[in-house]
Design a protein around this motif. Structure first.
Motif: not given
Length: 375
Positions: A233-236, A238, A272, A275-276, A278, A302, A306
């Motif tokens: 999960d590349t979006q997980k 933070k 990872p 990309l976000q 928090e 966070s 991953y």
């Protein structure tokens, strides 16, 4: 190799289930607790309509009692493991497969459910840091065999009674979970090691320690994993931002937080890329060191999940039960997923003398950091 299921049932004190109860048991499943969800279990019985087991759970009259304790343990090759210590939360009756029989399905949760029964909004804890409050709350449940396993947080400031007196918000469980979230900790029940005992763990999400024997997939005669699926999960991931305040100028200062390598060592070679962003709220009241440590703990959380591997293992071929919340080696799943993983969750299922386990492994990167895992 052999497997033996052990069942203990009782009102508050679990006692060994009589032989007629075990004979009526058709299947059982237990899902281990995680940082985000309690452990759950399900028992399915095939009963004669006049079976005393109906009275045991008080379902024949549609009534229920406040606390029916259920402990499920398993013995594989002489090694006993307590899978869950909990309470039943629901009973359901349906028609059985044979004429004149009924199916009784009993579901429940681990003992964290008991901490969620009563709300105490007016309870106060003068001059007590957060970890002391947690230990005091859990101590009330000693009669259920619950032992506090509390790791002091880095927020060691003791609130002065002349200033602020901490006040409980919600039930014991919700308040403990809030205190854990404030400092990047987790709270969960850890059953065992003996029947009738559980540890209430409040502390950092540690992913270190004992490494279990390797799970082997696509390894011919050494194979003990029946199926396995990997995902990334590349979006997980933070990047937590901790904001502190200069006490003189009152100017906010943002500080990026990185994962604590002691709590969450790199199990994957390629970590990872966040990309976000928090923002951690409420950090301005802490000093820079405290805020940074809280940010590191939350950055560690966070990265959980991953890289993930889900599958099914045969405990009889594995030689033991796979235990959750420990490290395990994986081999034969391909270069991206071989190596060390953290056992995030395990569901153990019993039926007709057979046992199987569905597992979920996670780590904070892809590709192995070790050349070989122990068999």
């Amino acid at each position: 190799m052999s497997v033996r299921l052990k069942l203990f049932i009782g009102p508050a004190v679990p006692l060994p289930a009589p032989p007629e109860v075990l004979d009526a048991l058709v299947s059982a499943s237990v899902t281990s607790a995680s940082a985000d969800a309690p452990g759950v279990f399900q028992l399915v019985f095939e009963l004669d309509q006049r079976s005393p087991l109906n009275l045991l759970f008080l379902v024949s009259g549609g009534a229920s009692i406040p606390l029916v304790r259920v402990v499920i343990a398993a013995q594989v090759n002489g090694r006993e493991t307590v899978l869950i210590d909990g309470v039943s939360t629901n009973h359901a009756l349906s028609a059985g497969e044979s004429p004149g029989t009924t199916r009784l399905t009993v579901t429940g949760e681990d003992l964290s459910r008991v901490l969620d029964y009563i709300e105490l909004p007016d309870l106060r804890y003068p001059a007590m840091p957060d970890f002391a409050r947690v230990a005091l709350i859990v101590a009330k449940y000693a009669f259920l065999g619950i032992i506090p396993k509390v790791i002091p947080s880095i927020l060691l400031d003791v609130p002065l009674p002349t200033g602020t007196i901490p006040q409980q918000q919600g039930t014991d469980l919700k308040y403990i979970q809030k205190l854990a979230d404030d400092v990047g900790y987790i709270f969960m029940m850890q059953p065992g090691p003996a029947v009738g005992m559980s540890f209430a763990y409040w502390g950092p999400d540690l992913r270190v320690g004992e490494v279990q024997p390797a799970l082997s997939f696509d390894m011919d005669a050494h194979r003990n994993v029946e199926s396995a699926t990997g995902s990334v999960d590349t979006q997980k991931a933070k990047l937590p931002i901790v904001v502190i305040q200069n006490p003189e100028t009152k100017v906010p200062i943002p500080i990026p937080a990185v994962a604590n390598p002691v709590l969450n060592p790199p199990l994957g070679l390629v970590p990872p890329i966040p990309l976000q962003v928090e923002r951690i709220t409420g950090s301005a009241k802490h000093n820079p060191v405290q805020a940074a440590l809280i940010g590191m703990a939350k950055a560690t959380r966070s990265q959980v999940g991953y890289s993930k591997v889900s599958g099914k293992v045969n405990p009889l071929r594995y030689g033991r039960l796979l235990e959750p919340h420990k490290l395990v080696g994986l081999q034969g799943a391909g270069p991206a997923y071989d190596g060390l993983h953290y056992v995030e969750k395990v569901t153990t299922s019993f039926s007709e003398g057979d046992v199987s386990q569905d597992f979920e492994l996670t780590r904070n990167g892809v590709l192995s950091t070790v050349p070989k895992v122990a068999a």
